[in-house]
Design a protein around this motif. Sequence first.
Motif, PDB file in Angstrom:
ATOM      1  N   UNK A   1      54.940 -35.002  11.795  1.00 20.15           N
ATOM      2  CA  UNK A   1      55.056 -36.190  12.645  1.00 20.15           C
ATOM      3  C   UNK A   1      55.197 -35.787  14.113  1.00 20.15           C
ATOM      4  N   UNK A   2      54.432 -36.430  14.971  1.00 17.80           N
ATOM      5  CA  UNK A   2      54.598 -36.219  16.403  1.00 17.80           C
ATOM      6  C   UNK A   2      55.755 -37.065  16.908  1.00 17.80           C
ATOM      7  N   UNK A   3      56.529 -36.489  17.806  1.00 26.10           N
ATOM      8  CA  UNK A   3      57.615 -37.225  18.437  1.00 26.10           C
ATOM      9  C   UNK A   3      57.262 -37.469  19.897  1.00 26.10           C
ATOM     10  N   UNK A   4      57.374 -38.716  20.342  1.00 24.02           N
ATOM     11  CA  UNK A   4      57.104 -39.065  21.734  1.00 24.02           C
ATOM     12  C   UNK A   4      58.345 -39.694  22.336  1.00 24.02           C
ATOM     13  N   UNK A   5      58.867 -39.071  23.387  1.00 21.74           N
ATOM     14  CA  UNK A   5      59.982 -39.610  24.151  1.00 21.74           C
ATOM     15  C   UNK A   5      59.490 -40.021  25.521  1.00 21.74           C
ATOM     16  N   UNK A   6      60.037 -41.102  26.020  1.00 20.57           N
ATOM     17  CA  UNK A   6      59.708 -41.575  27.359  1.00 20.57           C
ATOM     18  C   UNK A   6      61.000 -41.750  28.147  1.00 20.57           C
ATOM     19  N   UNK A   7      61.021 -41.233  29.363  1.00 20.99           N
ATOM     20  CA  UNK A   7      62.135 -41.451  30.272  1.00 20.99           C
ATOM     21  C   UNK A   7      61.696 -42.453  31.324  1.00 20.99           C
ATOM     22  N   UNK A   8      62.379 -43.608  31.351  1.00 18.84           N
ATOM     23  CA  UNK A   8      61.958 -44.712  32.215  1.00 18.84           C
ATOM     24  C   UNK A   8      63.165 -45.527  32.650  1.00 18.84           C
ATOM     25  N   UNK A   9      63.068 -46.117  33.819  1.00 17.96           N
ATOM     26  CA  UNK A   9      64.095 -47.054  34.280  1.00 17.96           C
ATOM     27  C   UNK A   9      63.873 -48.448  33.699  1.00 17.96           C
ATOM     28  N   UNK A  10      62.736 -48.649  33.036  1.00 14.83           N
ATOM     29  CA  UNK A  10      62.385 -49.966  32.502  1.00 14.83           C
ATOM     30  C   UNK A  10      61.909 -49.839  31.052  1.00 14.83           C
ATOM     31  N   UNK A  11      62.795 -49.447  30.163  1.00 14.15           N
ATOM     32  CA  UNK A  11      62.397 -49.213  28.767  1.00 14.15           C
ATOM     33  C   UNK A  11      61.852 -50.436  28.049  1.00 14.15           C
ATOM     34  N   UNK A  12      62.255 -51.633  28.473  1.00 14.46           N
ATOM     35  CA  UNK A  12      61.780 -52.844  27.802  1.00 14.46           C
ATOM     36  C   UNK A  12      60.270 -53.022  27.942  1.00 14.46           C
ATOM     37  N   UNK A  13      59.675 -52.402  28.947  1.00 13.45           N
ATOM     38  CA  UNK A  13      58.227 -52.515  29.135  1.00 13.45           C
ATOM     39  C   UNK A  13      57.458 -51.960  27.942  1.00 13.45           C
ATOM     40  N   UNK A  14      58.062 -51.039  27.206  1.00 15.65           N
ATOM     41  CA  UNK A  14      57.351 -50.349  26.133  1.00 15.65           C
ATOM     42  C   UNK A  14      57.452 -51.053  24.787  1.00 15.65           C
ATOM     43  N   UNK A  15      58.383 -51.976  24.684  1.00 15.35           N
ATOM     44  CA  UNK A  15      58.661 -52.575  23.379  1.00 15.35           C
ATOM     45  C   UNK A  15      57.429 -53.239  22.776  1.00 15.35           C
ATOM     46  N   UNK A  16      56.799 -54.109  23.519  1.00 12.34           N
ATOM     47  CA  UNK A  16      55.634 -54.824  22.985  1.00 12.34           C
ATOM     48  C   UNK A  16      54.467 -53.875  22.720  1.00 12.34           C
ATOM     49  N   UNK A  17      54.303 -52.879  23.562  1.00 10.50           N
ATOM     50  CA  UNK A  17      53.179 -51.945  23.413  1.00 10.50           C
ATOM     51  C   UNK A  17      53.317 -51.126  22.140  1.00 10.50           C
ATOM     52  N   UNK A  18      54.507 -50.607  21.882  1.00  7.58           N
ATOM     53  CA  UNK A  18      54.717 -49.763  20.709  1.00  7.58           C
ATOM     54  C   UNK A  18      54.784 -50.564  19.409  1.00  7.58           C
TER      55      UNK A  18
END
Length: 247
Positions: A1-18
């Motif tokens: 399994x690939x693991x992808x971490x994102x460091x962001x000041x706006x994590x909610x932006x990713x919720x719908x995309x993922x």
Amino acid sequence: MMRIDVLSLFPEMFKAVFEQSILKKAADSGSVSYDVTNFRDYAENKHQRVDDYLYGGGAGMLLMAQPIFDAVAALRKRSDSKPRIVMMTPQGERYQQRHAENLAKEDHLIFLCGHYEGFDERIREQLVTDEISIGDYVLTGGELASMVVIDSVVRLLPGVLGNETSAHTDSFSNGLLEHPQYTRPADFRGLKVPDALISGNHALVDEWRHKESLRRTYLRRPDLLSDRDITEQEAKWLEEFKRESEE
């Protein structure tokens, strides 16, 4: 399994995309996992500031080293493999399909999404393994750019697309733009599908697709042909295209 971490000041932006489409299916199937961390949580000052003024003066604010360093350190502790750390920046190398194919081989990716005037240079020098730009323009932050890269990488993971040939026939995967595609009906209001595609002759279909991929690349992105090892047959087709354009 690939693991992808994102460091962001706006994590909610990713919720719908993922949680949509191929990215969700990939996570549901166990091909990839996503985690988005707000690196403000790692700020040591009481106001949780992550930016400060530039040494030497200048407009805007710069992201500080400490929160990013500590956030990356925490992510590394949770990983069994050495991560590739990708900084999204307009100063980075322009992103291409070959980059996606390269990143898709990794076990762990960490994306750094900047804001303001960018990152303290020590982050770039000490942490980052890849600097990527998705084009010669500037976005408000790195979030949208990282979503583009993540999507292009995840779809290449084994089993994600279902049809394993899909990724290999996409534009840029073989150095050419994708050939024209058609579906039913074969005759739509007098607009007919090319005879080769409905001939039932697989060799003829393959030849037609190859030729039309080359034609589309020649007409729309001739720059892609500059580094290509042109075969004898492709050279003949290119001469044909050139004659047609001069008529």
